[in-house]
Motif scaffolding. Structure first.
Motif, PDB file in Angstrom:
ATOM      1  N   ARG A   1      -3.248  -3.699  12.889  1.00 54.58           N
ATOM      2  CA  ARG A   1      -4.134  -2.590  12.524  1.00 54.58           C
ATOM      3  C   ARG A   1      -3.648  -1.253  13.087  1.00 54.58           C
ATOM      4  O   ARG A   1      -3.669  -0.232  12.409  1.00 54.58           O
ATOM      5  CB  ARG A   1      -5.551  -2.886  13.020  1.00 54.58           C
ATOM      6  N   ARG A   2      -3.169  -1.258  14.334  1.00 54.83           N
ATOM      7  CA  ARG A   2      -2.745  -0.018  14.977  1.00 54.83           C
ATOM      8  C   ARG A   2      -1.526   0.597  14.301  1.00 54.83           C
ATOM      9  O   ARG A   2      -1.264   1.785  14.467  1.00 54.83           O
ATOM     10  CB  ARG A   2      -2.447  -0.274  16.453  1.00 54.83           C
ATOM     11  N   GLN A   3      -0.777  -0.193  13.546  1.00 56.37           N
ATOM     12  CA  GLN A   3       0.373   0.360  12.843  1.00 56.37           C
ATOM     13  C   GLN A   3      -0.061   1.307  11.722  1.00 56.37           C
ATOM     14  O   GLN A   3       0.695   2.201  11.336  1.00 56.37           O
ATOM     15  CB  GLN A   3       1.225  -0.760  12.247  1.00 56.37           C
ATOM     16  N   TYR A   4      -1.243   1.105  11.214  1.00 55.51           N
ATOM     17  CA  TYR A   4      -1.709   1.882  10.068  1.00 55.51           C
ATOM     18  C   TYR A   4      -2.714   2.963  10.448  1.00 55.51           C
ATOM     19  O   TYR A   4      -2.746   4.022   9.823  1.00 55.51           O
ATOM     20  CB  TYR A   4      -2.327   0.949   9.027  1.00 55.51           C
ATOM     21  N   ALA A   5      -3.536   2.700  11.415  1.00 53.62           N
ATOM     22  CA  ALA A   5      -4.554   3.679  11.807  1.00 53.62           C
ATOM     23  C   ALA A   5      -4.884   3.487  13.277  1.00 53.62           C
ATOM     24  O   ALA A   5      -5.713   2.641  13.616  1.00 53.62           O
ATOM     25  CB  ALA A   5      -5.807   3.529  10.953  1.00 53.62           C
TER      26      ALA A   5
ATOM     27  N   GLY B   1       0.432   6.394  13.189  1.00 55.35           N
ATOM     28  CA  GLY B   1       1.039   5.160  13.641  1.00 55.35           C
ATOM     29  C   GLY B   1       2.397   4.909  13.026  1.00 55.35           C
ATOM     30  O   GLY B   1       3.002   5.769  12.376  1.00 55.35           O
ATOM     31  N   GLU B   2       2.901   3.719  13.236  1.00 57.66           N
ATOM     32  CA  GLU B   2       4.240   3.360  12.801  1.00 57.66           C
ATOM     33  C   GLU B   2       4.382   3.403  11.283  1.00 57.66           C
ATOM     34  O   GLU B   2       5.429   3.796  10.762  1.00 57.66           O
ATOM     35  CB  GLU B   2       4.590   1.973  13.332  1.00 57.66           C
ATOM     36  N   PHE B   3       3.371   2.985  10.560  1.00 65.47           N
ATOM     37  CA  PHE B   3       3.471   3.011   9.107  1.00 65.47           C
ATOM     38  C   PHE B   3       3.613   4.428   8.593  1.00 65.47           C
ATOM     39  O   PHE B   3       4.414   4.695   7.690  1.00 65.47           O
ATOM     40  CB  PHE B   3       2.250   2.351   8.466  1.00 65.47           C
TER      41      PHE B   3
ATOM     42  N   PHE C   1       6.920   4.856   6.577  1.00 66.82           N
ATOM     43  CA  PHE C   1       6.804   4.938   5.127  1.00 66.82           C
ATOM     44  C   PHE C   1       7.283   6.280   4.612  1.00 66.82           C
ATOM     45  O   PHE C   1       7.950   6.360   3.578  1.00 66.82           O
ATOM     46  CB  PHE C   1       5.354   4.697   4.698  1.00 66.82           C
ATOM     47  N   ARG C   2       6.955   7.371   5.309  1.00 65.51           N
ATOM     48  CA  ARG C   2       7.423   8.680   4.859  1.00 65.51           C
ATOM     49  C   ARG C   2       8.941   8.772   4.930  1.00 65.51           C
ATOM     50  O   ARG C   2       9.576   9.386   4.065  1.00 65.51           O
ATOM     51  CB  ARG C   2       6.775   9.785   5.701  1.00 65.51           C
ATOM     52  N   THR C   3       9.542   8.140   5.944  1.00 71.02           N
ATOM     53  CA  THR C   3      11.002   8.127   6.037  1.00 71.02           C
ATOM     54  C   THR C   3      11.615   7.318   4.898  1.00 71.02           C
ATOM     55  O   THR C   3      12.597   7.736   4.267  1.00 71.02           O
ATOM     56  CB  THR C   3      11.442   7.544   7.387  1.00 71.02           C
ATOM     57  N   LEU C   4      11.034   6.162   4.618  1.00 76.45           N
ATOM     58  CA  LEU C   4      11.537   5.319   3.533  1.00 76.45           C
ATOM     59  C   LEU C   4      11.354   5.999   2.183  1.00 76.45           C
ATOM     60  O   LEU C   4      12.236   5.924   1.311  1.00 76.45           O
ATOM     61  CB  LEU C   4      10.823   3.968   3.559  1.00 76.45           C
ATOM     62  N   LEU C   5      10.216   6.655   1.986  1.00 75.46           N
ATOM     63  CA  LEU C   5       9.962   7.355   0.734  1.00 75.46           C
ATOM     64  C   LEU C   5      10.953   8.505   0.549  1.00 75.46           C
ATOM     65  O   LEU C   5      11.448   8.742  -0.560  1.00 75.46           O
ATOM     66  CB  LEU C   5       8.525   7.874   0.709  1.00 75.46           C
ATOM     67  N   THR C   6      11.260   9.196   1.637  1.00 74.16           N
ATOM     68  CA  THR C   6      12.260  10.264   1.564  1.00 74.16           C
ATOM     69  C   THR C   6      13.607   9.722   1.122  1.00 74.16           C
ATOM     70  O   THR C   6      14.275  10.292   0.241  1.00 74.16           O
ATOM     71  CB  THR C   6      12.393  10.956   2.931  1.00 74.16           C
ATOM     72  N   SER C   7      14.019   8.616   1.721  1.00 73.76           N
ATOM     73  CA  SER C   7      15.310   8.019   1.368  1.00 73.76           C
ATOM     74  C   SER C   7      15.349   7.583  -0.086  1.00 73.76           C
ATOM     75  O   SER C   7      16.348   7.795  -0.788  1.00 73.76           O
ATOM     76  CB  SER C   7      15.592   6.827   2.289  1.00 73.76           C
TER      77      SER C   7
ATOM     78  N   ALA D   1       5.554  -6.682   6.945  1.00 69.55           N
ATOM     79  CA  ALA D   1       6.941  -6.450   7.339  1.00 69.55           C
ATOM     80  C   ALA D   1       7.341  -5.047   6.903  1.00 69.55           C
ATOM     81  O   ALA D   1       6.822  -4.510   5.921  1.00 69.55           O
ATOM     82  CB  ALA D   1       7.870  -7.488   6.711  1.00 69.55           C
ATOM     83  N   ALA D   2       8.291  -4.449   7.640  1.00 67.40           N
ATOM     84  CA  ALA D   2       8.786  -3.130   7.261  1.00 67.40           C
ATOM     85  C   ALA D   2       9.468  -3.175   5.898  1.00 67.40           C
ATOM     86  O   ALA D   2       9.482  -2.169   5.174  1.00 67.40           O
ATOM     87  CB  ALA D   2       9.770  -2.619   8.328  1.00 67.40           C
ATOM     88  N   HIS D   3      10.013  -4.333   5.541  1.00 65.05           N
ATOM     89  CA  HIS D   3      10.614  -4.477   4.216  1.00 65.05           C
ATOM     90  C   HIS D   3       9.574  -4.297   3.126  1.00 65.05           C
ATOM     91  O   HIS D   3       9.875  -3.761   2.050  1.00 65.05           O
ATOM     92  CB  HIS D   3      11.270  -5.850   4.084  1.00 65.05           C
ATOM     93  N   HIS D   4       8.329  -4.691   3.375  1.00 66.29           N
ATOM     94  CA  HIS D   4       7.255  -4.484   2.414  1.00 66.29           C
ATOM     95  C   HIS D   4       6.959  -2.989   2.261  1.00 66.29           C
ATOM     96  O   HIS D   4       6.609  -2.527   1.177  1.00 66.29           O
ATOM     97  CB  HIS D   4       5.993  -5.226   2.856  1.00 66.29           C
ATOM     98  N   TRP D   5       7.081  -2.232   3.345  1.00 68.70           N
ATOM     99  CA  TRP D   5       6.925  -0.774   3.248  1.00 68.70           C
ATOM    100  C   TRP D   5       8.013  -0.196   2.350  1.00 68.70           C
ATOM    101  O   TRP D   5       7.760   0.713   1.560  1.00 68.70           O
ATOM    102  CB  TRP D   5       7.012  -0.135   4.626  1.00 68.70           C
ATOM    103  N   GLU D   6       9.220  -0.728   2.486  1.00 71.15           N
ATOM    104  CA  GLU D   6      10.335  -0.248   1.671  1.00 71.15           C
ATOM    105  C   GLU D   6      10.100  -0.541   0.191  1.00 71.15           C
ATOM    106  O   GLU D   6      10.408   0.280  -0.676  1.00 71.15           O
ATOM    107  CB  GLU D   6      11.638  -0.899   2.125  1.00 71.15           C
ATOM    108  N   ILE D   7       9.544  -1.717  -0.112  1.00 74.42           N
ATOM    109  CA  ILE D   7       9.253  -2.062  -1.503  1.00 74.42           C
ATOM    110  C   ILE D   7       8.241  -1.091  -2.092  1.00 74.42           C
ATOM    111  O   ILE D   7       8.385  -0.615  -3.223  1.00 74.42           O
ATOM    112  CB  ILE D   7       8.739  -3.515  -1.591  1.00 74.42           C
ATOM    113  N   LEU D   8       7.201  -0.771  -1.325  1.00 68.88           N
ATOM    114  CA  LEU D   8       6.193   0.181  -1.803  1.00 68.88           C
ATOM    115  C   LEU D   8       6.805   1.572  -1.970  1.00 68.88           C
ATOM    116  O   LEU D   8       6.516   2.271  -2.952  1.00 68.88           O
ATOM    117  CB  LEU D   8       5.017   0.231  -0.829  1.00 68.88           C
ATOM    118  N   ALA D   9       7.656   1.999  -1.026  1.00 63.50           N
ATOM    119  CA  ALA D   9       8.306   3.310  -1.133  1.00 63.50           C
ATOM    120  C   ALA D   9       9.189   3.376  -2.370  1.00 63.50           C
ATOM    121  O   ALA D   9       9.227   4.393  -3.077  1.00 63.50           O
ATOM    122  CB  ALA D   9       9.132   3.577   0.133  1.00 63.50           C
ATOM    123  N   ARG D  10       9.893   2.297  -2.662  1.00 58.64           N
ATOM    124  CA  ARG D  10      10.751   2.257  -3.847  1.00 58.64           C
ATOM    125  C   ARG D  10       9.914   2.372  -5.113  1.00 58.64           C
ATOM    126  O   ARG D  10      10.268   3.089  -6.057  1.00 58.64           O
ATOM    127  CB  ARG D  10      11.549   0.954  -3.837  1.00 58.64           C
TER     128      ARG D  10
END
Length: 222
Positions: free
Chosen positions: A201-205, A74-76, A80-86, A32-41
């Motif tokens: 898979r395509r979301q990451y690579a 890809g999407e990640f 992820f870079r956008t979430l990490l920036t925020s 989930a994109a929320h999991h990306w946010e948790i990692l960015a945080r």
């Protein structure tokens, strides 16, 4: 007696090492994109704890720049870079849109791991115990309670308790590495491993572009 002991000795030896497993461990699934946010945080907090990084300008570099981390995309990569920036801006970090004299590069790398020969993976510890206990408990009250349907309540409770923590293992994993680089020095590096769903898979690579082999020129032999 000596013959018996020698027989036991040879019965407990092997001509090759026996395969064993690592101690029980857990690994989370990112789906989930929320999991990306948790990692960015998490990464933002860890980065700003480094003394050598805290007071520097942070330039989050696109993974395609300079050919660094060719498997990323890809999407990640974008998300992820956008979430990490925020997350970094929220914590008061100096995040820049272009590299400067006081800036360091924040680089995100993604590596997909696909297991093709994975053998049997045992269920979580206690899985069979929980299931069999649920069945056993469900059958006991049927003979003692007035309503037989009530006998399913204990099994339902057990399923609710444990089902939310279990997921299939799968053959696809992703290694996500976040680094802070100052020219040729790595000031911070953190790698995290997650299971991912096969269809994600395509979301990451995204798949690599396969270029055709160069044509071999033909020469006349006359």
């Amino acid at each position: 007696m000596s013959l018996a002991l020698s027989g036991c000795f040879y019965a407990n030896t092997s001509q090759a090492p026996i395969a064993t497993t690592y101690p029980y461990s857990e690994q989370q699934r990112m789906q989930a994109a929320h999991h990306w946010e948790i990692l960015a945080r998490h990464e933002a907090g860890q980065i700003l704890q480094r003394e050598r990084v805290r007071f520097r300008d942070l330039h989050i570099r696109a993974s395609q720049a300079d050919g660094y981390v060719p498997y990323s995309g890809g999407e990640f990569d974008r998300g992820f870079r956008t979430l990490l920036t925020s997350e970094l801006v929220t914590r008061g970090a100096n995040v820049t849109t272009a590299a400067g004299d006081n800036s360091v590069d924040v680089v995100v790398g993604v590596e997909i791991v696909e297991h093709r020969g994975r053998g049997f993976v045992r269920p979580p510890v206690g899985a069979f115990t929980a299931l069999t206990a649920g069945v056993a408990v469900a059958t006991i009250p049927i003979n003692h309670w007035a309503e037989p349907a009530l006998g399913l309540i204990p099994a339902g409770i057990a399923a609710d308790v444990v089902s939310g923590s279990w997921t299939y293992t799968g053959n696809e994993e992703v290694i996500i590495t976040t680094q802070v680089i100052d020219q040729d020095r790595i000031l911070y590096s953190s790698s995290n491993i997650y299971y991912i769903n096969k269809d994600d898979r395509r979301q990451y690579a995204p798949p690599r572009v396969h270029y055709p082999d160069p044509a071999i020129p033909l020469t006349d032999t006359w």
